[in-house]
Design a protein around this motif. Structure first.
Motif, short mmCIF file in Angstrom:
data_model
loop_
_atom_site.label_atom_id
_atom_site.label_comp_id
_atom_site.label_asym_id
_atom_site.label_seq_id
_atom_site.Cartn_x
_atom_site.Cartn_y
_atom_site.Cartn_z
N ALA A 36 0.81 -1.22 0.00
CA ALA A 36 0.00 0.00 0.00
C ALA A 36 0.85 1.27 0.00
CB ALA A 36 -0.93 0.00 1.20
N ASP A 37 2.08 1.19 0.48
CA ASP A 37 2.96 2.36 0.55
C ASP A 37 3.83 2.54 -0.68
OD1 ASP A 37 1.96 2.82 3.09
OD2 ASP A 37 3.55 1.66 4.06
N LEU A 38 3.62 1.71 -1.71
CA LEU A 38 4.45 1.73 -2.92
C LEU A 38 3.60 2.06 -4.14
CD1 LEU A 38 6.49 -1.46 -2.11
CD2 LEU A 38 7.37 0.86 -2.14
N PRO A 39 4.26 2.45 -5.25
CA PRO A 39 3.50 2.71 -6.48
C PRO A 39 2.83 1.43 -6.98
CG PRO A 39 5.80 3.39 -6.70
CD PRO A 39 5.67 2.73 -5.38
N PRO A 40 1.89 1.54 -7.92
CA PRO A 40 1.21 0.35 -8.43
C PRO A 40 2.20 -0.67 -9.00
CG PRO A 40 0.14 2.35 -9.23
CD PRO A 40 1.39 2.76 -8.52
N VAL A 105 -1.16 -8.35 -17.99
CA VAL A 105 -0.37 -8.26 -16.76
C VAL A 105 -1.21 -8.91 -15.67
CG1 VAL A 105 0.74 -6.76 -15.08
CG2 VAL A 105 0.69 -6.09 -17.48
N HIS A 106 -0.67 -9.94 -15.06
CA HIS A 106 -1.35 -10.63 -13.95
C HIS A 106 -0.52 -10.39 -12.70
CE1 HIS A 106 -4.07 -12.75 -16.64
NE2 HIS A 106 -3.02 -12.93 -17.44
N VAL A 107 -1.16 -9.92 -11.64
CA VAL A 107 -0.46 -9.58 -10.40
C VAL A 107 -1.15 -10.29 -9.24
CG1 VAL A 107 0.17 -7.69 -8.85
CG2 VAL A 107 0.22 -7.33 -11.31
N SER A 108 -0.34 -10.86 -8.35
CA SER A 108 -0.88 -11.44 -7.12
C SER A 108 0.08 -11.07 -5.99
CB SER A 108 -1.03 -12.95 -7.22
OG SER A 108 0.24 -13.56 -7.33
N SER A 109 -0.46 -11.04 -4.77
CA SER A 109 0.35 -10.65 -3.62
C SER A 109 0.30 -11.73 -2.56
CB SER A 109 -0.16 -9.32 -3.06
OG SER A 109 0.65 -8.90 -2.00
N PRO A 110 1.31 -12.61 -2.52
CA PRO A 110 1.32 -13.68 -1.52
C PRO A 110 1.64 -13.21 -0.11
CG PRO A 110 3.29 -13.80 -2.86
CD PRO A 110 2.44 -12.71 -3.44
N ALA A 111 2.26 -12.04 0.03
CA ALA A 111 2.58 -11.47 1.34
C ALA A 111 2.42 -9.96 1.25
CB ALA A 111 4.00 -11.84 1.77
N ASP A 112 2.43 -9.28 2.39
CA ASP A 112 2.16 -7.84 2.41
C ASP A 112 3.19 -7.03 1.64
OD1 ASP A 112 0.85 -5.45 3.11
OD2 ASP A 112 2.26 -5.15 4.76
N HIS A 113 4.42 -7.44 1.59
CA HIS A 113 5.46 -6.67 0.92
C HIS A 113 5.95 -7.34 -0.37
CE1 HIS A 113 7.76 -9.67 3.05
NE2 HIS A 113 8.78 -9.38 2.28
N VAL A 114 5.24 -8.37 -0.84
CA VAL A 114 5.66 -9.14 -2.01
C VAL A 114 4.56 -9.14 -3.05
CG1 VAL A 114 6.36 -11.43 -2.83
CG2 VAL A 114 7.12 -10.62 -0.60
N VAL A 115 4.97 -8.98 -4.31
CA VAL A 115 4.04 -9.09 -5.45
C VAL A 115 4.70 -9.98 -6.49
CG1 VAL A 115 3.00 -7.83 -7.37
CG2 VAL A 115 2.93 -6.88 -5.09
N GLU A 116 3.93 -10.91 -7.02
CA GLU A 116 4.39 -11.73 -8.12
C GLU A 116 3.59 -11.34 -9.35
OE1 GLU A 116 3.90 -15.66 -6.55
OE2 GLU A 116 5.81 -15.55 -5.46
N ALA A 117 4.28 -11.12 -10.46
CA ALA A 117 3.62 -10.65 -11.68
C ALA A 117 4.04 -11.49 -12.87
CB ALA A 117 3.98 -9.19 -11.93
N ALA A 118 3.11 -11.66 -13.80
CA ALA A 118 3.39 -12.30 -15.08
C ALA A 118 2.96 -11.30 -16.15
CB ALA A 118 2.63 -13.60 -15.22
N VAL A 119 3.89 -10.98 -17.05
CA VAL A 119 3.63 -9.99 -18.10
C VAL A 119 3.79 -10.69 -19.44
CG1 VAL A 119 4.32 -7.76 -19.07
CG2 VAL A 119 4.53 -8.16 -16.61
N ILE A 120 2.76 -10.61 -20.28
CA ILE A 120 2.79 -11.18 -21.63
C ILE A 120 3.08 -10.03 -22.59
CG2 ILE A 120 1.56 -12.53 -23.36
CD1 ILE A 120 1.96 -13.96 -20.65
N VAL A 121 4.16 -10.16 -23.37
CA VAL A 121 4.61 -9.11 -24.27
C VAL A 121 4.77 -9.69 -25.67
CG1 VAL A 121 6.42 -7.41 -24.67
CG2 VAL A 121 5.87 -8.06 -22.36
N THR A 122 4.33 -8.95 -26.68
CA THR A 122 4.48 -9.41 -28.06
C THR A 122 5.27 -8.40 -28.88
OG1 THR A 122 2.41 -8.39 -28.77
CG2 THR A 122 2.29 -10.66 -28.03
N THR A 123 5.97 -8.93 -29.87
CA THR A 123 6.62 -8.13 -30.90
C THR A 123 6.07 -8.63 -32.24
OG1 THR A 123 8.50 -9.64 -31.16
CG2 THR A 123 8.72 -7.90 -29.52
N LEU A 137 11.13 -3.02 -0.65
CA LEU A 137 12.28 -2.88 0.24
C LEU A 137 12.74 -1.43 0.26
CD1 LEU A 137 14.30 -6.03 -0.88
CD2 LEU A 137 13.00 -5.77 1.22
N ASP A 138 12.91 -0.90 1.43
CA ASP A 138 13.42 0.46 1.62
C ASP A 138 12.61 1.51 0.86
OD1 ASP A 138 15.40 -0.57 3.26
OD2 ASP A 138 16.83 -0.79 1.62
N GLY A 139 11.30 1.33 0.81
CA GLY A 139 10.43 2.32 0.21
C GLY A 139 10.32 2.28 -1.30
#
Length: 149
Positions: A36-40, A105-123, A137-139
């Motif tokens: 909650a204290d960090l950018p999206p 972009v798929h985002v999940s948060s297994p802990a309060d300070h952790v986010v796991e993301a999967a990003v699908i990118v095409t060229t 970490l450290d803001g």
């Protein structure tokens, strides 16, 4: 005249000092920061993925990403960038700037300070999936795990 043997030594004033605060080892290490204290996290993940793909394409220096990557991730990106640069050199191909379009972009948060993301990118040529683990970490966000498929 005064006798030097009768002279009293100068007195030192005692200064009152506050008791020393005890610091634990946790005060000097990395401090966890709540999501909650960090950018999206999804916007940050997309920016990092673009940067990493540009490094692998040879159009960006990996040093530009150093502040957002942990030491292990930084070393892995450097190694992979060197391999792709050697492969381009062996084939005689120049480093080309490609346009990456983010599909999902798929985002999940297994802990309060952790986010796991999967990003699908095409060229134009291929589609890639990039998995990231972000830790607050450290803001700020820090990438502690990265996988490019």
């Amino acid at each position: 005249m005064s006798d030097s043997s009768t002279r009293t030594p100068p007195t030192r004033e005692r200064v009152a000092t506050a008791p020393a605060a005890t610091a634990s080892a946790d005060d000097f290490g990395r401090q966890k920061t709540a999501v909650a204290d960090l950018p999206p996290p999804d916007a940050f993940a997309v920016q990092v993925v673009h940067g990493v793909l540009e490094v692998l394409a040879g159009v960006r220096e990996v040093d530009q990403l150093a502040r957002w990557l942990s030491g292990d991730v930084y070393s892995a990106v450097v190694a992979r960038a060197n391999l792709t640069a050697r492969a381009r050199s062996a084939r005689g191909l120049p480093a080309l700037r490609t346009t990456h379009a983010v599909r999902n972009v798929h985002v999940s948060s297994p802990a309060d300070h952790v986010v796991e993301a999967a990003v699908i990118v095409t060229t134009r040529v291929r589609t890639r999936a990039v998995a990231l683990r972000l830790e607050g970490l450290d803001g700020r966000w820090r990438v502690t795990s990265l996988g490019v498929l």
